[in-house]
Design an enzyme around this catalytic site. Sequence first.
Site, PDB file in Angstrom:
ATOM      1  N   HIS A 191     -23.690  56.721  10.366  1.00  8.95           N
ATOM      2  CA  HIS A 191     -24.665  55.774  10.124  1.00  8.95           C
ATOM      3  C   HIS A 191     -25.145  54.880  11.132  1.00  8.95           C
ATOM      4  O   HIS A 191     -24.489  54.345  11.975  1.00  8.95           O
ATOM      5  CB  HIS A 191     -24.035  54.844   9.097  1.00  8.95           C
ATOM      6  CG  HIS A 191     -23.633  55.413   7.913  1.00  8.95           C
ATOM      7  ND1 HIS A 191     -22.511  55.872   7.669  1.00  8.95           N
ATOM      8  CD2 HIS A 191     -24.168  55.424   6.521  1.00  8.95           C
ATOM      9  CE1 HIS A 191     -22.306  56.488   6.346  1.00  8.95           C
ATOM     10  NE2 HIS A 191     -23.565  56.190   5.752  1.00  8.95           N
ATOM     11  N   ASP A 223     -27.526  58.160   8.772  1.00  6.49           N
ATOM     12  CA  ASP A 223     -27.988  57.558   7.493  1.00  6.49           C
ATOM     13  C   ASP A 223     -28.409  55.986   7.727  1.00  6.49           C
ATOM     14  O   ASP A 223     -27.700  55.540   8.391  1.00  6.49           O
ATOM     15  CB  ASP A 223     -27.236  57.633   6.132  1.00  6.49           C
ATOM     16  CG  ASP A 223     -27.333  59.093   5.995  1.00  6.49           C
ATOM     17  OD1 ASP A 223     -27.521  59.945   6.589  1.00  6.49           O
ATOM     18  OD2 ASP A 223     -26.649  59.385   4.731  1.00  6.49           O
TER      19      ASP A 223
HETATM   20 ZN    ZN Z   1     -26.627  55.447   2.888  1.00  5.62          ZN
END
Ligand code: ZN
Length: 300
Positions: free
Chosen positions: A252, A110
């Site tokens: 991430h 993400d």
């Molecule tokens: Zn996020």
Amino acid sequence: MRKRKIYIKKKLKYRIKVICFIIFTVLILNCVNNIFNSFHISTDETLINENEQNINNQKKENQEENILLNENNSYEISSDRQDIDDNTTNNFERDINKFKNKKLIAFTFDDGPNSKTTNKLLDNLDKYNARVTFFVVGNRVKTYEDTLKRAYNMGNLIGSHTYNHKNLFELDDNQIVDEIKKTNDVIKEVTGSDTLYLRPPYGNTNKNIKNLVNMYNILWDLDTEDWKYKDKFKIAKYIIDNAHDGGIILLHDLYETSIDGALLAMEELSKNGYAFVTIEEMTTLKGITLNKTSNYFNIK
Ligand code: ZN
């Protein structure tokens, strides 16, 4: 008379020797001078190139830092677009049937794209026969369009993580639709392809939001908390210890430790019969048809 002749001969020989010596010395000096000059110039050029490189790197780092700081209010960010060919078709195909007897796991990333870290991941995926899913923040897409395009063209799945990474619970209906539409538009502009997959920021969604966005809601069941630990060994250990067939891992691609942790985990899991697939590949292999009203924490 004979003595005189010998004297002249000797003198001549001496003169020739002196002239030869002078010519030789001049030649040597000239040669040494040339070598010194060329060395000097090449050293200067190297220094200039290195300086330019440093300045460019510094510019790039500053640009990235600004973008990270302004993630939530940077609708218009200057692009680092370089020479991009306009062929946006994803011609990548891989035979996923060979994964049929394997355990499947989906690495999802993400908050990107991000040039350095995302590309480091992309550089290493082939080693593990892996493809992953990126849930990108819309306001970063144009800035890192080269990276996103590369990810897409390699056969990774591109999903939406909304335009400004806002908590959808705090937005009205129009704002929610705007967050979704702007992101889907910019992804289509760069990849040439529509995205059907959404990861709502913080995993926050509900029935009303799902109706408004009309996408597949992909959450996760393996939370590495990579943003908190920033420790590649801890991240890798969590994934290895908790991996299971059909699992969806949350990471991430803003942090190098997340990339390194993911790659360490892939190294280990590939020895344990795992294949690394996108969300779309996983649903295909498992014969599951997604619907737009469910939350998918894993694909089973
Ligand atoms: Zn996020």
